[in-house]
Scaffold this active site. Structure first.
Site, PDB file in Angstrom:
ATOM      1  N   GLY A  16     -67.268 -15.431 -53.870  1.00  0.00           N
ATOM      2  CA  GLY A  16     -66.383 -14.457 -54.599  1.00  0.00           C
ATOM      3  C   GLY A  16     -65.020 -14.305 -54.354  1.00  0.00           C
ATOM      4  O   GLY A  16     -64.593 -12.940 -54.667  1.00  0.00           O
ATOM      5  N   LYS A  17     -64.454 -15.083 -53.519  1.00  0.00           N
ATOM      6  CA  LYS A  17     -62.909 -14.937 -53.271  1.00  0.00           C
ATOM      7  C   LYS A  17     -62.141 -15.018 -54.679  1.00  0.00           C
ATOM      8  O   LYS A  17     -61.320 -13.928 -54.620  1.00  0.00           O
ATOM      9  CB  LYS A  17     -62.364 -16.104 -52.562  1.00  0.00           C
ATOM     10  CG  LYS A  17     -63.191 -16.392 -51.080  1.00  0.00           C
ATOM     11  CD  LYS A  17     -62.501 -17.425 -50.220  1.00  0.00           C
ATOM     12  CE  LYS A  17     -62.634 -18.999 -51.154  1.00  0.00           C
ATOM     13  NZ  LYS A  17     -63.888 -19.488 -51.220  1.00  0.00           N
ATOM     14  N   THR A  18     -62.404 -15.628 -55.646  1.00  0.00           N
ATOM     15  CA  THR A  18     -61.661 -15.751 -56.894  1.00  0.00           C
ATOM     16  C   THR A  18     -61.716 -14.081 -57.496  1.00  0.00           C
ATOM     17  O   THR A  18     -61.057 -13.439 -57.938  1.00  0.00           O
ATOM     18  CB  THR A  18     -61.972 -16.687 -57.683  1.00  0.00           C
ATOM     19  OG1 THR A  18     -61.667 -17.929 -57.103  1.00  0.00           O
ATOM     20  CG2 THR A  18     -60.894 -16.596 -58.994  1.00  0.00           C
ATOM     21  N   LYS A  39     -53.320 -19.607 -55.193  1.00  0.00           N
ATOM     22  CA  LYS A  39     -54.455 -20.470 -54.497  1.00  0.00           C
ATOM     23  C   LYS A  39     -53.590 -21.601 -54.235  1.00  0.00           C
ATOM     24  O   LYS A  39     -53.456 -22.646 -54.961  1.00  0.00           O
ATOM     25  CB  LYS A  39     -55.358 -20.475 -55.822  1.00  0.00           C
ATOM     26  CG  LYS A  39     -56.446 -21.740 -55.155  1.00  0.00           C
ATOM     27  CD  LYS A  39     -57.760 -21.192 -54.706  1.00  0.00           C
ATOM     28  CE  LYS A  39     -58.727 -22.101 -54.363  1.00  0.00           C
ATOM     29  NZ  LYS A  39     -60.018 -21.371 -53.963  1.00  0.00           N
ATOM     30  N   GLU A 110     -55.487 -16.619 -52.055  1.00  0.00           N
ATOM     31  CA  GLU A 110     -56.984 -16.997 -52.015  1.00  0.00           C
ATOM     32  C   GLU A 110     -56.990 -18.283 -51.119  1.00  0.00           C
ATOM     33  O   GLU A 110     -56.455 -19.250 -51.567  1.00  0.00           O
ATOM     34  CB  GLU A 110     -57.701 -17.237 -53.156  1.00  0.00           C
ATOM     35  CG  GLU A 110     -59.285 -17.661 -53.234  1.00  0.00           C
ATOM     36  CD  GLU A 110     -59.909 -18.006 -54.430  1.00  0.00           C
ATOM     37  OE1 GLU A 110     -59.502 -17.887 -55.632  1.00  0.00           O
ATOM     38  OE2 GLU A 110     -60.759 -18.612 -54.210  1.00  0.00           O
ATOM     39  N   GLY A 113     -62.347 -22.893 -49.739  1.00  0.00           N
ATOM     40  CA  GLY A 113     -63.661 -22.852 -48.610  1.00  0.00           C
ATOM     41  C   GLY A 113     -63.478 -21.639 -47.978  1.00  0.00           C
ATOM     42  O   GLY A 113     -63.345 -20.570 -48.066  1.00  0.00           O
ATOM     43  N   ASN A 170     -70.223  -8.786 -51.045  1.00  0.00           N
ATOM     44  CA  ASN A 170     -70.263  -9.221 -52.189  1.00  0.00           C
ATOM     45  C   ASN A 170     -71.960  -9.506 -52.633  1.00  0.00           C
ATOM     46  O   ASN A 170     -72.209 -10.530 -52.109  1.00  0.00           O
ATOM     47  CB  ASN A 170     -69.376 -10.376 -52.637  1.00  0.00           C
ATOM     48  CG  ASN A 170     -69.383 -10.455 -54.276  1.00  0.00           C
ATOM     49  OD1 ASN A 170     -69.823  -9.760 -55.062  1.00  0.00           O
ATOM     50  ND2 ASN A 170     -69.090 -11.747 -54.394  1.00  0.00           N
ATOM     51  N   PRO A 199     -71.300  -4.893 -56.701  1.00  0.00           N
ATOM     52  CA  PRO A 199     -72.526  -5.035 -57.159  1.00  0.00           C
ATOM     53  C   PRO A 199     -72.732  -6.481 -57.855  1.00  0.00           C
ATOM     54  O   PRO A 199     -71.679  -7.237 -58.055  1.00  0.00           O
ATOM     55  CB  PRO A 199     -72.553  -3.998 -58.314  1.00  0.00           C
ATOM     56  CG  PRO A 199     -71.342  -3.704 -58.638  1.00  0.00           C
ATOM     57  CD  PRO A 199     -70.512  -4.038 -57.572  1.00  0.00           C
TER      58      PRO A 199
HETATM   59  N1  LIG Z   1     -70.906 -10.157 -57.431  1.00  0.00           N
HETATM   60  C1  LIG Z   1     -71.032 -11.145 -58.246  1.00  0.00           C
HETATM   61  N2  LIG Z   1     -72.037 -11.000 -59.051  1.00  0.00           N
HETATM   62  C2  LIG Z   1     -72.447 -12.025 -59.982  1.00  0.00           C
HETATM   63  N3  LIG Z   1     -71.809 -13.479 -59.688  1.00  0.00           N
HETATM   64  C3  LIG Z   1     -71.009 -13.300 -58.776  1.00  0.00           C
HETATM   65  C4  LIG Z   1     -70.235 -12.217 -57.988  1.00  0.00           C
HETATM   66  N4  LIG Z   1     -69.398 -12.830 -57.289  1.00  0.00           N
HETATM   67  C5  LIG Z   1     -69.103 -14.099 -57.367  1.00  0.00           C
HETATM   68  N5  LIG Z   1     -69.994 -14.332 -58.523  1.00  0.00           N
HETATM   69  C6  LIG Z   1     -70.034 -15.844 -59.262  1.00  0.00           C
HETATM   70  O1  LIG Z   1     -70.145 -16.598 -58.095  1.00  0.00           O
HETATM   71  C7  LIG Z   1     -69.660 -17.798 -58.492  1.00  0.00           C
HETATM   72  C8  LIG Z   1     -68.495 -18.092 -57.274  1.00  0.00           C
HETATM   73  O2  LIG Z   1     -67.597 -16.977 -57.085  1.00  0.00           O
HETATM   74  P1  LIG Z   1     -66.027 -17.157 -56.841  1.00  0.00           P
HETATM   75  O3  LIG Z   1     -65.625 -18.430 -57.846  1.00  0.00           O
HETATM   76  O4  LIG Z   1     -65.421 -15.913 -56.867  1.00  0.00           O
HETATM   77  O5  LIG Z   1     -66.201 -17.694 -55.444  1.00  0.00           O
HETATM   78  P2  LIG Z   1     -64.992 -18.291 -54.538  1.00  0.00           P
HETATM   79  O6  LIG Z   1     -65.282 -17.655 -52.933  1.00  0.00           O
HETATM   80  O7  LIG Z   1     -63.830 -18.054 -54.980  1.00  0.00           O
HETATM   81  O8  LIG Z   1     -65.340 -19.823 -54.772  1.00  0.00           O
HETATM   82  P3  LIG Z   1     -64.359 -21.378 -54.036  1.00  0.00           P
HETATM   83  O9  LIG Z   1     -64.591 -21.370 -52.773  1.00  0.00           O
HETATM   84  O10 LIG Z   1     -64.937 -22.106 -55.176  1.00  0.00           O
HETATM   85  O11 LIG Z   1     -63.077 -20.721 -54.670  1.00  0.00           O
HETATM   86  C9  LIG Z   1     -68.787 -17.620 -59.848  1.00  0.00           C
HETATM   87  O12 LIG Z   1     -69.719 -18.253 -60.665  1.00  0.00           O
HETATM   88  C10 LIG Z   1     -68.809 -16.200 -59.851  1.00  0.00           C
HETATM   89  O13 LIG Z   1     -68.819 -15.790 -61.304  1.00  0.00           O
HETATM   90 MG   LIG Z   2     -62.372 -19.371 -55.759  1.00  0.00          MG
END
Ligand SMILES: Nc1ncnc2c1ncn2[C@@H]1O[C@H](COP(=O)(O)OP(=O)(O)OP(=O)(O)O)[C@@H](O)[C@H]1O
Ligand SMILES: [Mg+2]
Length: 220
Positions: A16-18, A39, A110, A113, A170, A199
């Site tokens: 969920g970082k993005t 990023k 951001e 990983g 998250n 949520p």
């Molecule tokens: N609270 C949430 N509820 C539902 N889906 C979520 C939630 N948080 C993140 N996601 C989903 O989980 C996936 C990963 O989220 P996100 O891309 O934000 O993670 P990240 O940590 O940025 O990943 P990366 O390491 O690829 O950069 C995405 O498909 C996103 O829509």
């Molecule tokens: Mg990301």
């Protein structure tokens, strides 16, 4: 130290970082604070991270302003860069950050990983964060194993000498039944405030969601 931004780290990839980065940038902008995202290292040309961050930052699709290294393969950056004959340099990331910071009051960076994700043979995302001298926000993806990942990451952040500004819980997996107990444990153990419990499936671009994230961070 004037805060020029935050570094958004995660307990892992896909936590969920993005979501948080874009939410914070949008929230700050809605509060009238000039904010933009970055990023610096993107692994996987199909990832939407950079275009999402560019969009919320008002850079249209100017990827270069947001991302120093766009690597084709969705693999660890050290491996992906080597395959392309590139070498990731912290100085180049710092120069791009300075350009962003010159036009924004806050730059939300951001990570790629997890905290010790390697960017070259010697350095990791922790070195990137340390080079930028930013307080860290840790996004904890609530799932089995997250306590170990959160404790390890928090310890490693402290070792870099950077402040842990806070953490976000998250709810990435709606079937994870132990979320509340995990959050309670981490509230006791992490020496940083829980900024927000996100949520599952939040209204991600909504004003309410983004304002809430930014306001919670500013309150601490
Ligand atoms: N609270 C949430 N509820 C539902 N889906 C979520 C939630 N948080 C993140 N996601 C989903 O989980 C996936 C990963 O989220 P996100 O891309 O934000 O993670 P990240 O940590 O940025 O990943 P990366 O390491 O690829 O950069 C995405 O498909 C996103 O829509
Ligand atoms: Mg990301």
């Amino acid at each position: 130290m004037t805060v020029r931004g935050y570094f958004v780290a995660g307990t892992d990839t896909g936590v969920g970082k993005t979501l948080i980065t874009c939410g914070l940038v949008t929230g700050f902008r809605k509060l009238g604070i000039a904010a933009g995202g970055m990023k610096p290292v993107l692994s996987g040309i199909d990832s939407a991270d950079v275009s999402d961050i560019a969009t919320v930052s008002g850079y249209s699709q100017d990827f270069r302003a947001v991302c120093t290294y766009r690597l084709r393969a969705p693999t660890a950056p050290n491996i992906g860069a080597e395959r392309e004959g590139k070498s990731i340099k912290l100085a180049a990331i710092q120069a791009d950050f300075s350009r962003c910071a010159a036009i924004q009051a806050l730059t939300i960076v951001e990570g790629t990983g997890g905290w010790l994700c390697p960017v070259n043979a010697r350095e990791t995302m922790a070195d990137v964060a340390r080079g930028l001298q930013l307080p860290v926000i840790l996004v904890v993806g609530l799932r089995l194993g997250c306590l170990n990942h959160a404790l390890l990451t928090a310890e490693a952040i402290v070792r870099t000498g950077l402040p842990l500004a806070g953490w976000m819980a998250n709810t990435i997996d709606p079937r994870f039944a132990d979320a509340a107990d995990n959050i309670a444990f981490l509230q006791r153990r992490l020496r940083a405030p829980l900024l927000e419990t996100v949520p599952h499936a939040p209204q991600r671009g909504s004003t309410a969601f983004c304002l809430e994230l930014a306001a919670r961070l500013l309150a601490h």
